[in-house]
Design a protein around this motif. Structure first.
Motif, PDB file in Angstrom:
ATOM      1  N   UNK A  37       0.749  -1.332  -0.110  1.00 35.44           N
ATOM      2  CA  UNK A  37       0.007  -0.108   0.037  1.00 35.44           C
ATOM      3  C   UNK A  37       0.860   1.182  -0.028  1.00 35.44           C
ATOM      4  N   UNK A  38       0.552   2.283  -0.432  1.00 32.15           N
ATOM      5  CA  UNK A  38       1.189   3.548  -0.271  1.00 32.15           C
ATOM      6  C   UNK A  38       0.163   4.699   0.174  1.00 32.15           C
ATOM      7  N   UNK A  39       0.769   5.753   0.921  1.00 32.89           N
ATOM      8  CA  UNK A  39       0.105   6.589   1.290  1.00 32.89           C
ATOM      9  C   UNK A  39       0.676   8.085   1.296  1.00 32.89           C
ATOM     10  N   UNK A  40       0.090   8.937   0.595  1.00 30.87           N
ATOM     11  CA  UNK A  40       0.728  10.431   0.368  1.00 30.87           C
ATOM     12  C   UNK A  40       0.196  11.114   1.157  1.00 30.87           C
ATOM     13  N   UNK A  41       0.857  12.439   1.591  1.00 35.17           N
ATOM     14  CA  UNK A  41       0.492  13.477   2.390  1.00 35.17           C
ATOM     15  C   UNK A  41      -0.963  13.682   2.260  1.00 35.17           C
ATOM     16  N   UNK A  42      -1.872  13.890   3.239  1.00 34.61           N
ATOM     17  CA  UNK A  42      -3.161  14.193   3.269  1.00 34.61           C
ATOM     18  C   UNK A  42      -4.237  13.109   2.438  1.00 34.61           C
ATOM     19  N   UNK A  43      -3.536  12.093   2.129  1.00 29.83           N
ATOM     20  CA  UNK A  43      -4.526  11.263   1.283  1.00 29.83           C
ATOM     21  C   UNK A  43      -4.485   9.818   2.005  1.00 29.83           C
ATOM     22  N   UNK A  44      -5.501   9.024   1.657  1.00 32.34           N
ATOM     23  CA  UNK A  44      -5.878   7.764   2.397  1.00 32.34           C
ATOM     24  C   UNK A  44      -4.851   6.577   1.855  1.00 32.34           C
ATOM     25  N   UNK A  45      -4.491   5.848   2.667  1.00 30.66           N
ATOM     26  CA  UNK A  45      -3.682   4.498   2.389  1.00 30.66           C
ATOM     27  C   UNK A  45      -4.434   3.924   0.900  1.00 30.66           C
ATOM     28  N   UNK A  46      -3.723   3.712   0.024  1.00 29.38           N
ATOM     29  CA  UNK A  46      -4.351   2.911  -1.112  1.00 29.38           C
ATOM     30  C   UNK A  46      -3.545   1.646  -1.494  1.00 29.38           C
ATOM     31  N   UNK A  47      -4.452   0.980  -2.082  1.00 26.22           N
ATOM     32  CA  UNK A  47      -3.626  -0.375  -2.400  1.00 26.22           C
ATOM     33  C   UNK A  47      -2.900   0.053  -3.897  1.00 26.22           C
ATOM     34  N   UNK A  48      -1.677  -0.822  -3.951  1.00 20.91           N
ATOM     35  CA  UNK A  48      -0.824  -0.887  -4.997  1.00 20.91           C
ATOM     36  C   UNK A  48      -0.730  -2.353  -5.532  1.00 20.91           C
ATOM     37  N   UNK A  49      -0.592  -3.305  -4.693  1.00 20.78           N
ATOM     38  CA  UNK A  49      -0.612  -4.525  -5.335  1.00 20.78           C
ATOM     39  C   UNK A  49      -0.301  -5.419  -4.278  1.00 20.78           C
ATOM     40  N   UNK A  50      -0.664  -7.009  -4.915  1.00 21.62           N
ATOM     41  CA  UNK A  50      -0.594  -8.212  -3.714  1.00 21.62           C
ATOM     42  C   UNK A  50      -0.196  -9.185  -4.270  1.00 21.62           C
ATOM     43  N   UNK A  51       0.148 -10.115  -3.621  1.00 17.33           N
ATOM     44  CA  UNK A  51       0.402 -11.491  -4.190  1.00 17.33           C
ATOM     45  C   UNK A  51       0.403 -12.595  -2.964  1.00 17.33           C
ATOM     46  N   UNK A  52      -0.420 -13.694  -3.620  1.00 18.59           N
ATOM     47  CA  UNK A  52      -0.410 -14.752  -2.568  1.00 18.59           C
ATOM     48  C   UNK A  52       0.813 -15.397  -2.024  1.00 18.59           C
ATOM     49  N   UNK A  53       0.618 -15.769  -0.824  1.00 19.49           N
ATOM     50  CA  UNK A  53       1.839 -16.289  -0.162  1.00 19.49           C
ATOM     51  C   UNK A  53       2.537 -17.422  -0.924  1.00 19.49           C
ATOM     52  N   UNK A  54       1.819 -18.271  -1.869  1.00 21.65           N
ATOM     53  CA  UNK A  54       2.442 -19.257  -2.414  1.00 21.65           C
ATOM     54  C   UNK A  54       3.197 -18.345  -3.856  1.00 21.65           C
ATOM     55  N   UNK A  55       2.611 -17.219  -3.929  1.00 24.36           N
ATOM     56  CA  UNK A  55       3.304 -16.639  -5.101  1.00 24.36           C
ATOM     57  C   UNK A  55       2.443 -16.934  -6.321  1.00 24.36           C
ATOM     58  N   UNK A  56       1.467 -17.623  -6.273  1.00 23.91           N
ATOM     59  CA  UNK A  56       0.706 -18.071  -7.695  1.00 23.91           C
ATOM     60  C   UNK A  56      -0.102 -17.188  -8.039  1.00 23.91           C
ATOM     61  N   UNK A  57      -0.677 -16.186  -7.563  1.00 23.69           N
ATOM     62  CA  UNK A  57      -1.617 -15.200  -7.828  1.00 23.69           C
ATOM     63  C   UNK A  57      -1.085 -13.838  -7.503  1.00 23.69           C
ATOM     64  N   UNK A  58      -1.277 -12.546  -8.329  1.00 26.24           N
ATOM     65  CA  UNK A  58      -1.036 -11.231  -7.941  1.00 26.24           C
ATOM     66  C   UNK A  58      -2.119 -10.472  -8.416  1.00 26.24           C
ATOM     67  N   UNK A  59      -2.133  -9.344  -7.699  1.00 27.10           N
ATOM     68  CA  UNK A  59      -3.359  -8.302  -8.122  1.00 27.10           C
ATOM     69  C   UNK A  59      -2.714  -7.095  -7.942  1.00 27.10           C
ATOM     70  N   UNK A  60      -3.017  -6.131  -9.190  1.00 37.06           N
ATOM     71  CA  UNK A  60      -2.498  -4.776  -9.205  1.00 37.06           C
ATOM     72  C   UNK A  60      -3.371  -3.813  -9.455  1.00 37.06           C
ATOM     73  N   UNK A  61      -3.307  -2.592  -8.958  1.00 41.40           N
ATOM     74  CA  UNK A  61      -4.252  -1.816  -8.933  1.00 41.40           C
ATOM     75  C   UNK A  61      -4.149  -0.841 -10.440  1.00 41.40           C
ATOM     76  N   UNK A  62      -5.147  -0.568 -10.840  1.00 45.52           N
ATOM     77  CA  UNK A  62      -5.220  -0.032 -12.217  1.00 45.52           C
ATOM     78  C   UNK A  62      -4.391   1.259 -12.354  1.00 45.52           C
TER      79      UNK A  62
END
Length: 125
Positions: A37-62
């Motif tokens: 996740x990332x958080x810029x000054x004055x903004x909410x924390x936003x999702x960037x990307x994620x990966x399953x613990x096995x590494x088999x699946x990934x998810x990326x913000x548009x």
């Protein structure tokens, strides 16, 4: 308990690349997904990307698709965030987080149980 330690942030210029690392330790058997996740000054924390613990699946913000890659070294319990073609709007504190839930959303910061301390990424124009 799970401990997360990020590294790799810094000051870069527009168009540069940067790789962040997140090392997980402790009760890692409970982790289902690792997220950034990332958080810029004055903004909410936003999702960037994620990966399953096995590494088999990934998810990326548009918002970062095509410029960001997430990967995992299973032997080191370390997750990497590779960011390319960085822009000033990518400037933020970047956090890695561990998700344990069977339900909930990997896109929601509130559903992650463990967080790293954050690492600053600053992109100058």
């Amino acid at each position: 308990q799970v401990q997360l330690v990020e590294s790799g942030g810094g000051l870069v210029q527009t168009g540069d690349s940067l790789r962040l690392s997140c090392a997980a330790s402790g009760q890692t058997v409970s982790i289902r997904t690792m997220g950034w996740f990332r958080q810029a000054p004055g903004k909410e924390r936003e999702f960037v990307t994620a990966i399953t613990w096995s590494g088999s699946s990934t998810y990326i913000a548009d918002s970062v698709k095509g410029r960001v890659t997430i990967s995992k070294d299973n032997a080191k319990n370390t997750v990497y965030l590779q960011m390319n073609s960085l822009k000033p709007e990518d400037t933020a504190v970047y956090y890695c987080a561990a998700y344990e839930l069977l339900r909930g959303s990997i896109y929601a910061a509130g559903d992650y149980r463990y967080w790293g301390q954050g690492t600053q990424v600053t992109v100058s124009s």
